[in-house]
Write an enzyme that holds these catalytic residues in place. Sequence first.
Site, PDB file in Angstrom:
ATOM      1  NE  ARG A  71      -2.801  -1.561  -0.685  1.00  0.00           N
ATOM      2  CZ  ARG A  71      -2.515  -2.784  -1.152  1.00  0.00           C
ATOM      3  NH1 ARG A  71      -2.386  -3.802  -0.341  1.00  0.00           N
ATOM      4  NH2 ARG A  71      -2.340  -2.999  -2.435  1.00  0.00           N
ATOM      5  CD  GLN A 101     -14.427   6.832   5.645  1.00  0.00           C
ATOM      6  OE1 GLN A 101     -14.905   5.779   6.053  1.00  0.00           O
ATOM      7  NE2 GLN A 101     -14.921   7.469   4.607  1.00  0.00           N
ATOM      8  CG  ASN A 102      -8.906   8.130   1.437  1.00  0.00           C
ATOM      9  OD1 ASN A 102      -9.719   7.242   1.702  1.00  0.00           O
ATOM     10  ND2 ASN A 102      -9.059   8.966   0.426  1.00  0.00           N
ATOM     11  CG  ASP A 104      -4.255   8.753   0.006  1.00  0.00           C
ATOM     12  OD1 ASP A 104      -4.354   9.968   0.266  1.00  0.00           O
ATOM     13  OD2 ASP A 104      -5.164   8.114  -0.566  1.00  0.00           O
ATOM     14  CG  HIS A 119     -10.203   4.666   9.021  1.00  0.00           C
ATOM     15  ND1 HIS A 119     -11.087   4.360   8.010  1.00  0.00           N
ATOM     16  CD2 HIS A 119     -10.962   4.828  10.139  1.00  0.00           C
ATOM     17  CE1 HIS A 119     -12.324   4.332   8.488  1.00  0.00           C
ATOM     18  NE2 HIS A 119     -12.285   4.629   9.768  1.00  0.00           N
ATOM     19  CB  THR A 186     -16.782   7.304   1.865  1.00  0.00           C
ATOM     20  OG1 THR A 186     -17.040   6.280   2.843  1.00  0.00           O
ATOM     21  CG2 THR A 186     -17.663   8.506   2.172  1.00  0.00           C
ATOM     22  CB  SER A 187     -19.065   2.330   0.417  1.00  0.00           C
ATOM     23  OG  SER A 187     -18.285   1.903   1.518  1.00  0.00           O
TER      24      SER A 187
END
Length: 244
Positions: A71, A101-102, A104, A119, A186-187
Amino acid sequence: MFVVCLKFIFIPLMKKKKIVVFSGAGMSAESGIKTFRDTGGLWEEYKIEDVATFEAWIKNQPLVLDFYNQRRKQVMDAQPNEAHFLVAELQKHFDVQVITQNIDDLHERAGSKKVLHLHGEIMKCRSTAKQELIYELKHWEIKKGDVCEIGSQLRPHIVWFGEAVPEMDKATDLAEKADIFITIGTSLNVYPAANLINVIEGHIPKFLVDPGDFNLDYIKNLTIIKATAVEGMKVLSQKLNELI
Ligand code: APR
């Protein structure tokens, strides 16, 4: 003369409207980083319980390290996309807080100044024994045997499934202060993060940019822009500029 002076005093004191941008994996999809739950997403390739839980870490550290090393390598090779830049550009006229929430760092690399990671962050690692010991990573790999200053194995600085989300209270406080709330890519499947959209008061304008299907009729004042992050942000930036 009096009018001119007033203008100079008044303009710097005018408060910018606060925009909170809540982003997920779809934000970085057009930078070439896979989402999790779409067709071809990461959770089709890997089982969450094998790579993204503390139990997995105890059971198979090399596998977990390898998953996150891959990742990290991918993030280091990726570039922010136009949507990241358009979010950063909003700062010219708005007080912009990104809650992502990423893991990166593409929002930061595009120039966003206020970014809260719910996260964790892939470019950081931390001690397994003492979670306050957090270190920046300059390279892509954490190896088995890489230890912190008290001799404990370094782990990715990621919030795994089943772990507490330490920044959640801060994120909720920030979201509640939004004058405009924007959700991108985002889901809304993972809690508590997905609950953020529910804490925003009804009268606050909300926008959701995502090519997926959502059933969010119960949320007041929500405009859905069914598009990718880049296309959707182009439309939304224009709408927001009309509000200035
Ligand atoms: N632009 C915008 N959105 C997109 C794009 C795109 N180009 N491509 C896909 N999407 C949308 C999908 O329609 C979906 O709604 O991005 C969303 C991706 O959803 P998930 O894969 O579930 O990602 P996310 O919501 O960020 O996941 C939350 O789950 O596994 C954990 O910790 C991980 O932070 C992650 C959390």
